[in-house]
Design an enzyme around this catalytic site. Structure first.
Site, mmCIF file in Angstrom:
data_model
loop_
_atom_site.group_PDB
_atom_site.id
_atom_site.type_symbol
_atom_site.label_atom_id
_atom_site.label_comp_id
_atom_site.label_asym_id
_atom_site.label_seq_id
_atom_site.Cartn_x
_atom_site.Cartn_y
_atom_site.Cartn_z
ATOM 1 N N HIS A 115 39.090 40.180 43.705
ATOM 2 C CA HIS A 115 38.969 39.485 44.955
ATOM 3 C C HIS A 115 37.918 38.653 45.091
ATOM 4 O O HIS A 115 37.841 37.659 45.785
ATOM 5 C CB HIS A 115 39.388 40.166 46.228
ATOM 6 C CG HIS A 115 38.112 40.878 46.761
ATOM 7 N ND1 HIS A 115 37.708 42.024 46.722
ATOM 8 C CD2 HIS A 115 37.038 40.273 47.593
ATOM 9 C CE1 HIS A 115 36.583 42.357 47.354
ATOM 10 N NE2 HIS A 115 36.177 41.159 47.881
ATOM 11 N N ASP B 17 42.036 46.037 42.581
ATOM 12 C CA ASP B 17 40.719 45.110 42.859
ATOM 13 C C ASP B 17 39.781 45.315 41.827
ATOM 14 O O ASP B 17 38.771 45.880 42.002
ATOM 15 C CB ASP B 17 40.347 45.051 44.086
ATOM 16 C CG ASP B 17 39.384 44.119 44.672
ATOM 17 O OD1 ASP B 17 39.205 42.853 44.020
ATOM 18 O OD2 ASP B 17 38.805 44.216 45.635
ATOM 19 N N SER C 269 30.649 43.128 47.782
ATOM 20 C CA SER C 269 31.895 43.317 47.041
ATOM 21 C C SER C 269 31.469 43.454 45.369
ATOM 22 O O SER C 269 30.880 42.327 44.856
ATOM 23 C CB SER C 269 32.949 42.291 47.286
ATOM 24 O OG SER C 269 33.541 42.440 48.704
#
Length: 285
Positions: A99, A147, A243
């Site tokens: 992502h 992801d 992330s």
């Protein structure tokens, strides 16, 4: 293929650990992805297919890392600012969260970094020449399922005590290591929800959360390719900007990649947990 750099004593210790456990080598499969890992099964009794909103990028309450303490950690820079983290797989490849990768984005990888506000002698900068998203990743269906992504660098990193690949075990042992109960997360993300980002690399040890507790904590779908970690009381968590960074488990002094920072609801909220990509699902790589 993940090579075993001669400069990395960690990888030699990893092979010794596997030998004692009856497994001699690790991550020597030539395939990029595990084609048998298309499982979209939802944990336990969760029935919603709700998606988190785009604001949930997913280290609050962490500590300053020492230079070289997490030598596999990299920073991903966009055209204007840093936006995500990642981990060194080998001299030419980085693993991060899918992502993080926006269409048309130009990415610079910075390895050996400690303080992002200073130019450091230990840092190495590389451009990304190829991006490989997991073949089952579909952001329009669920931005955080499968992801995980690979980034190929334009030239190899020079490995040293500040720039070292993370160890990756086979699927069975990666899953076993995750269940040891606690792992370390690191990154330069926000120090508190909606707050400023960190200048110095932060790290935090987070406990694994059982599935039932995780499901009760959220209305969003939790698939079997995800796991939850964090503190019920809140106050400590990964956050925006972290992330793609690593969740690692230490085994007899050697660190293994067991998760990738993926998403969460706000940061460090009471009763909420960080959600991570379960690396054991993707190690036939």
């Amino acid at each position: 293929r993940v090579s075993i750099p001669s400069v990395s004593k960690e990888h030699n210790r990893a092979n010794a650990i596997f030998s004692r456990m009856g497994y001699v080598n690790f991550t020597d499969d030539e395939t990029i992805w595990d084609d048998n890992d298309d499982d979209e099964t939802i944990w336990d009794n969760s029935t919603e297919s709700t998606k988190p909103s785009d604001e949930f990028f997913r280290v609050v309450g962490g500590e300053d890392a020492k230079p070289g303490q997490f030598p596999w950690q990299v920073l991903l820079n966009g055209e204007t600012e840093a936006f995500c983290g990642g981990s060194i797989v080998n001299e030419k490849w980085i693993v991060t969260a899918a992502h993080c990768i926006l269409p048309g984005i130009k990415i610079e990888v910075v390895a050996g970094k400690h303080n992002i506000e200073k130019k450091e002698d230990t840092e190495q900068r590389r451009n990304v020449t190829q991006i490989i998203l997991h073949h089952s990743y579909n952001a329009s269906f669920n931005k955080y399922s499968h992801d995980i992504a690979l980034l190929e660098l334009d030239k190899p990193l020079s490995l040293n005590s500040y720039v070292t690949p993370i160890c990756i075990a086979n699927r069975e042992y990666t899953n076993i290591f995750l269940k040891f109960g606690a792992g370390y997360v690191s990154g330069w993300g926000k120090l508190f929800s909606q707050g400023r980002t960190a200048s110095i690399l932060q790290y935090l040890r987070v406990p694994l959360v059982d599935r039932a507790t995780c499901l009760r904590s959220t209305k969003f779908t939790i698939y079997n390719n995800m796991f939850c970690a964090g503190f019920h009381e809140g106050g400590r968590d990964s956050c925006q900007g972290d992330s793609g960074g690593p969740h690692v488990t230490e085994v007899e002094g050697t660190n293994f990649l067991t998760g990738i920072i993926s998403w969460g609801e706000e940061c460090a909220m009471k009763g909420k947990y960080g959600i991570y990509t379960k690396v054991s699902r993707y190690v036939n790589w």
